[in-house]
Design an enzyme around this catalytic site. Structure first.
Site, PDB file in Angstrom:
ATOM      1  N   ARG A   1       0.981  -0.914   0.110  1.00 41.24           N
ATOM      2  CA  ARG A   1       0.026   0.207  -0.392  1.00 41.24           C
ATOM      3  C   ARG A   1       0.828   0.946  -0.053  1.00 41.24           C
ATOM      4  NH1 ARG A   1      -3.406  -2.279  -1.974  1.00 41.24           N
ATOM      5  NH2 ARG A   1      -5.308  -3.492  -0.901  1.00 41.24           N
TER       6      ARG A   1
ATOM      7  N   HIS B   1      -1.858   1.470  -9.981  1.00 41.51           N
ATOM      8  CA  HIS B   1      -2.458   0.226  -8.595  1.00 41.51           C
ATOM      9  C   HIS B   1      -3.157  -0.796  -9.594  1.00 41.51           C
ATOM     10  CE1 HIS B   1      -4.116  -0.327  -4.398  1.00 41.51           C
ATOM     11  NE2 HIS B   1      -4.046  -1.095  -5.155  1.00 41.51           N
TER      12      HIS B   1
HETATM   13  P1  NDP Z   1      -2.508 -11.787   4.540  1.00 45.32           P
HETATM   14  O1  NDP Z   1      -3.579 -11.083   5.553  1.00 45.32           O
HETATM   15  O2  NDP Z   1      -2.745 -13.001   3.838  1.00 45.32           O
HETATM   16  O3  NDP Z   1      -0.590 -11.627   4.532  1.00 45.32           O
HETATM   17  C1  NDP Z   1      -0.218 -10.577   5.162  1.00 45.32           C
HETATM   18  C2  NDP Z   1       0.633 -10.843   5.839  1.00 45.32           C
HETATM   19  O4  NDP Z   1       1.875  -9.743   6.287  1.00 45.32           O
HETATM   20  C3  NDP Z   1       1.112 -11.937   6.412  1.00 45.32           C
HETATM   21  O5  NDP Z   1       2.088 -13.300   6.642  1.00 45.32           O
HETATM   22  C4  NDP Z   1       1.449 -11.244   7.629  1.00 45.32           C
HETATM   23  O6  NDP Z   1       2.584 -12.055   9.044  1.00 45.32           O
HETATM   24  C5  NDP Z   1       2.261 -10.238   7.584  1.00 45.32           C
HETATM   25  N1  NDP Z   1       2.531  -8.742   8.258  1.00 45.32           N
HETATM   26  C6  NDP Z   1       1.656  -8.016   8.948  1.00 45.32           C
HETATM   27  N2  NDP Z   1       1.831  -7.067   9.561  1.00 45.32           N
HETATM   28  C7  NDP Z   1       2.992  -7.691   9.971  1.00 45.32           C
HETATM   29  C8  NDP Z   1       4.361  -6.557  10.780  1.00 45.32           C
HETATM   30  N3  NDP Z   1       3.855  -6.188  11.329  1.00 45.32           N
HETATM   31  N4  NDP Z   1       5.596  -7.498  10.626  1.00 45.32           N
HETATM   32  C9  NDP Z   1       5.835  -8.393   9.843  1.00 45.32           C
HETATM   33  N5  NDP Z   1       5.244  -8.911   8.972  1.00 45.32           N
HETATM   34  C10 NDP Z   1       3.344  -8.664   9.066  1.00 45.32           C
HETATM   35  O7  NDP Z   1      -2.411 -10.594   3.181  1.00 45.32           O
HETATM   36  P2  NDP Z   1      -2.294 -10.768   1.969  1.00 45.32           P
HETATM   37  O8  NDP Z   1      -1.172 -11.706   1.074  1.00 45.32           O
HETATM   38  O9  NDP Z   1      -3.792 -11.481   0.697  1.00 45.32           O
HETATM   39  O10 NDP Z   1      -2.385  -9.222   1.269  1.00 45.32           O
HETATM   40  C11 NDP Z   1      -1.589  -8.907   1.027  1.00 45.32           C
HETATM   41  C12 NDP Z   1      -1.455  -7.307   0.747  1.00 45.32           C
HETATM   42  O11 NDP Z   1      -1.773  -6.518  -0.433  1.00 45.32           O
HETATM   43  C13 NDP Z   1      -2.368  -6.756   0.551  1.00 45.32           C
HETATM   44  O12 NDP Z   1      -2.654  -5.803   2.493  1.00 45.32           O
HETATM   45  C14 NDP Z   1      -2.784  -5.062   0.252  1.00 45.32           C
HETATM   46  O13 NDP Z   1      -2.074  -4.525   1.053  1.00 45.32           O
HETATM   47  C15 NDP Z   1      -2.037  -6.280  -0.991  1.00 45.32           C
HETATM   48  N6  NDP Z   1      -2.297  -5.783  -2.232  1.00 45.32           N
HETATM   49  C16 NDP Z   1      -1.747  -5.067  -3.270  1.00 45.32           C
HETATM   50  C17 NDP Z   1      -2.846  -4.857  -4.493  1.00 45.32           C
HETATM   51  C18 NDP Z   1      -1.885  -4.179  -5.407  1.00 45.32           C
HETATM   52  O14 NDP Z   1      -2.736  -4.230  -6.638  1.00 45.32           O
HETATM   53  N7  NDP Z   1      -1.236  -3.042  -5.437  1.00 45.32           N
HETATM   54  C19 NDP Z   1      -3.780  -5.877  -4.961  1.00 45.32           C
HETATM   55  C20 NDP Z   1      -4.025  -6.670  -3.891  1.00 45.32           C
HETATM   56  C21 NDP Z   1      -3.443  -6.750  -2.580  1.00 45.32           C
HETATM   57  P3  NDP Z   1       1.709 -13.707   9.684  1.00 45.32           P
HETATM   58  O15 NDP Z   1       1.635 -14.446   8.918  1.00 45.32           O
HETATM   59  O16 NDP Z   1       2.649 -13.364  11.284  1.00 45.32           O
HETATM   60  O17 NDP Z   1       0.532 -13.251   9.978  1.00 45.32           O
END
Ligand code: NDP
Length: 308
Positions: A223, A271
């Site tokens: 993001r 985006h």
């Molecule tokens: P998920 O919720 O499946 O995974 C998020 C991951 O981030 C998890 O592994 C989580 O850790 C990790 N994480 C979250 N907070 C922290 C932190 N503070 N420190 C370390 N690791 C952290 O999300 P998705 O994979 O489905 O999507 C990720 C992001 O991709 C979305 O939230 C969005 O922002 C972005 N996105 C962008 C798009 C674009 O077109 N540019 C389209 C779709 C999504 P843990 O495994 O331990 O919970």
């Protein structure tokens, strides 16, 4: 029982056709039409209405039409209302394509060749095999893991970082703030696929870039607010970072005249790394409605306390 869709009306019309074909028993409305709002049990929206409880007193599930939920204030939704995000196969496939394209573009020096073509300059840079390139992914969620699965087939050295410890075949996994610098120190291409939360906001900053080796590059598909724009510009200016592929910015759209538009070391897209695909999204929504009806676990349920 009825369903309301409150997002892009063009895609809404596609959702309506799919609902009519796959779930004709569920009345489907596109906002601002809500039918009899007392009958609405399910709402899919990019941005929920402010007075959601008054608008839809019998709402049982809220679907974010995006893969993230950072575009609205989670805390403003009724505390007991389950919030489900769109971790659907179409959005995953799109992200795998984009992230792979971006990693390959940086791996094969595409920004430099685009500059050289404009200058009419024929100059070859050394080609390194993927096995010599270290790619690390911030975020080992649905998207991060799918991207790693694809990159693995290309032979890159892979690492990943999450909050809780993960074990992924062929990927060196790091967890928590304390282990992040170690991963960054052995990263050539860093891919950000984190959700935007208070903990991750602004984390792609000058201090983080300093942990990367000189000459590393960035793929930013999380993001916009993860990234300190000026820190990226400074790191590119000094040569600390060699290039970046940026799909998300803050604000969006990026204002006219912003340095990213014309920066020779930045490949910028508006985006579009991935988008929710109506076909697969409606399948997932209907599957979740069935799961909700029988009390089964929901796919993509957001943990309200974690914020993702
Ligand atoms: P998920 O919720 O499946 O995974 C998020 C991951 O981030 C998890 O592994 C989580 O850790 C990790 N994480 C979250 N907070 C922290 C932190 N503070 N420190 C370390 N690791 C952290 O999300 P998705 O994979 O489905 O999507 C990720 C992001 O991709 C979305 O939230 C969005 O922002 C972005 N996105 C962008 C798009 C674009 O077109 N540019 C389209 C779709 C999504 P843990 O495994 O331990 O919970």
């Amino acid at each position: 029982m009825a369903f309301v869709y409150k997002a892009d009306p063009v895609r809404g019309a596609e959702w309506a056709r799919l609902f009519a074909a796959k779930a004709p028993d569920i009345p489907f409305h596109i906002w601002p039409d809500t039918g009899n709002a007392d009958r609405v049990r399910y709402l899919a929206a990019w941005m929920p209405p402010q007075d959601i409880e008054r608008q839809f007193p019998n709402l049982e599930l809220f679907f974010s039409t995006g893969a993230g939920v950072d575009q609205f204030d989670l805390a403003a939704l009724p505390p007991e209302l389950p919030v489900v995000r769109m971790a659907e196969p179409g959005v995953v496939a799109g992200m795998v394509e984009y992230a792979t394209m971006a990693v390959l573009a940086l791996h094969r020096d595409l920004p430099a060749y685009i500059r050289q073509q404009r200058e009419g300059r024929w100059a070859a840079h050394r080609v390194y095999p993927a096995s010599k390139r270290r790619v690390s992914v911030l975020g080992l969620g649905v998207l991060g893991c799918a991207v790693l699965d694809q990159l693995r087939t290309l032979g890159f050295q892979l690492a990943g970082w999450s909050r809780t410890r993960r074990e992924i075949e062929g990927v060196t996994c790091y967890a928590g703030q304390e282990e992040l610098p170690t991963m960054l120190a052995s990263t050539d291409i860093l891919v950000c696929l984190l959700p935007l939360t208070p903990e991750t906001r602004g984390m792609l900053d000058g201090a983080l870039f300093q942990h990367l080796p000189r000459g590393a590059s960035l793929v930013h598909v999380g993001r916009g607010a993860h990234l300190d724009h000026q820190a990226l510009l400074d790191a590119l200016e000094t040569g600390w970072l060699s290039g970046a592929v940026v799909d998300v910015t803050d604000p969006e759209p990026l204002p006219a005249g912003h340095a990213f538009w014309s920066h020779p070391k930045i490949l910028l897209t508006p985006h579009i790394a991935s988008m929710t695909q109506p076909e697969t999204a409606v399948e997932l929504v209907l599957d979740n409605i069935r799961r909700h009806e029988v009390g089964a676990p929901l796919i993509g349920l957001v943990d309200r306390a974690r914020g993702y």
